[in-house]
Scaffold this motif. Structure first.
Motif, short mmCIF file in Angstrom:
data_model
loop_
_atom_site.label_atom_id
_atom_site.label_comp_id
_atom_site.label_asym_id
_atom_site.label_seq_id
_atom_site.Cartn_x
_atom_site.Cartn_y
_atom_site.Cartn_z
N VAL A 403 0.83 -1.20 0.00
CA VAL A 403 0.00 0.00 0.00
C VAL A 403 0.87 1.26 0.00
N ALA A 404 1.90 1.25 0.84
CA ALA A 404 2.77 2.43 0.93
C ALA A 404 3.43 2.74 -0.40
N LYS A 405 3.88 1.70 -1.08
CA LYS A 405 4.54 1.89 -2.38
C LYS A 405 3.57 2.50 -3.40
N LEU A 406 2.36 1.97 -3.46
CA LEU A 406 1.41 2.50 -4.44
C LEU A 406 0.93 3.89 -4.04
N ARG A 407 0.74 4.12 -2.74
CA ARG A 407 0.31 5.45 -2.30
C ARG A 407 1.34 6.50 -2.73
N SER A 408 2.62 6.19 -2.55
CA SER A 408 3.67 7.12 -2.94
C SER A 408 3.69 7.34 -4.46
N THR A 409 3.54 6.25 -5.20
CA THR A 409 3.54 6.36 -6.67
C THR A 409 2.39 7.22 -7.16
N LEU A 410 1.20 6.98 -6.63
CA LEU A 410 0.03 7.73 -7.07
C LEU A 410 0.14 9.21 -6.69
#
Length: 415
Positions: A403-410
């Motif tokens: 989740v953290a990785k995708l949140r940062s990417t988005l």
């Protein structure tokens, strides 16, 4: 006349007739009248979802400038209005066809395959010419194209020659004589103008297609689900009618389009003819799925936490049993998108919210709110894990790191 020559001549004519008939099957010949070409070009441009990709948010139609995220950086769509200086107004039909067929522009520079020429290459010359005829009629917009933001060596267009050598199969679609006319029409639309494989096929480290055809792949930061067979994460349980309804309206009894697919339905597939949607469904139902996998069951603690979060945040619309509410809130139970091989799409919907496609038959465009400021990474992970494994779903466990990785990417993605 020599008898052998006569027989040979008859056979040649018969073969030519069969080939002509086959062409009629998957790409009907159009009238030479200009209005007819323009009309068909508009239809094909919609089938190819051209306007959505070539229009920036708040920008002029077809003027380009939309950022397309890739693993290698940002590529901006180009101006394809007929402006002679910044668009394609000065391009000939041959130059436009070369771009669509070989991925090479008017100046002889190679195009990045974010422009889906590896799939457009399968289109007939007549269909490509029709699209050019239509684009020549839209309002010209003077807007200079933005340069891609790519690191070395991907900033060097010359390296694309290697990519094309490895992955571009530049040839027109050939109908399969063993299949029906409807199947061939569907294959042409799906693999050509529709370029479904651009998102729904996995890619290797060079961005080249790998794995099974349309068995799921990453696109614009999320996982585009498997379009092949598969009771859990594919279209195995969908009927042809389910697929047609989804493409025409944006939802069916199993799912509502979200993320990039919502835009595809809204800007493209809802405008396709019923018989073309049926043909696409026939072809999609013939695709093989990936080898079935059994995801590991998540722990009881994370499921309990996820269940509590679901009751507090989701059950009001999606119901306690995940069945949703017909024609309003999509089901989460038995959803192929929810149970997809990778969870990014569901995580993104929870973080960013979603809006159902606005279509003629379902014009409400219902909104789901974003939860990115309400739930932290661990909570989104628990909620996602619960949804992917409740009510008979099987999707494995999602980590807070995912989740953290995708949140940062988005959060860093260009708008």
């Amino acid at each position: 006349m020599n008898t052998k020559l006569l027989i040979a001549g008859v056979l040649v004519l018969a073969s030519a007739g069969a080939a002509f008939a086959a062409v009629q099957v998957y790409a009907p010949t159009r009238s030479d009248q200009t209005w007819s070409n323009i009309r068909d070009g508009r239809y094909l441009a919609r089938a190819g979802d051209c306007e959505a990709c070539h229009t920036a948010e708040g920008g002029k139609p077809y003027a380009g400038g939309r950022p397309v995220p890739t693993p290698f950086g940002i590529i901006y769509s180009t101006n394809i209005t007929p402006d002679p200086d910044t668009g394609i107004g000065a391009w000939s039909e041959d130059e436009f066809y070369r771009a669509m067929h070989e991925g090479i522009d008017k100046k002889g520079e190679r195009l990045y395959p974010a422009f889906p020429y590896p799939w457009f290459t399968h289109m007939t010359r007549g269909d490509v010419d029709a699209i050019k005829a239509y684009l020549d009629t839209i309002k010209p917009v003077r807007q200079v194209n933005r340069a891609p933001e790519l690191g070395w060596p991907f900033s060097m267009r010359s390296v694309l020659a290697v990519w094309d050598k490895l992955y571009l199969d530049a040839k027109q679609f050939e109908p399969d004589p063993k299949e029906s006319a409807e199947w061939n029409r569907g294959a042409y639309l799906v693999e050509g103008p529709g370029h479904c494989a651009a998102c729904h096929t996995s890619k290797n480290m060079l961005g080249g297609p790998t794995g099974g055809k349309m068995q799921g792949g990453m696109a614009e930061h999320v996982f585009a689900p498997n379009l092949g067979a598969g009771e859990r994460d594919g279209l195995g349980s969908w009927t042809r009618e389910d697929i047609v309804e989804y493409l025409a309206t944006g939802s069916n009894r199993y799912a509502t389009a979200a993320g990039p697919m919502a835009e595809v339905v809204q800007a493209s597939t809802q405008y396709l003819k019923q018989r073309d949607l049926e043909a696409m469904a026939t072809y999609l139902k013939s695709l093989e799925g990936p080898k079935p996998e059994t995801p590991n069951e998540p722990g009881k603690d994370v499921m309990q936490e996820g269940a509590a979060l679901y009751v507090d945040n989701c059950a009001g619309c999606h119901m306690n049993d995940g069945a949703g509410l017909a024609n309003a809130f999509p089901p989460l139970r038995a959803s192929s998108a929810v149970q997809a091989a990778q969870p990014e799409l569901l995580i993104a919907v929870i973080l960013q919210g979603a809006r159902s496609p606005v279509t003629e038959s379902k014009p409400s465009g219902l909104m789901m709110p974003a939860f990115n400021s309400k739930l932290d990474d661990a909570e989104v992970a628990a909620l996602t894990t619960y949804i992917r494994n409740a009510w008979g779903n099987r999707g494995g466990e999602v980590s807070s790191g995912d989740v953290a990785k995708l949140r940062s990417t988005l959060a860093s993605a260009p708008q």
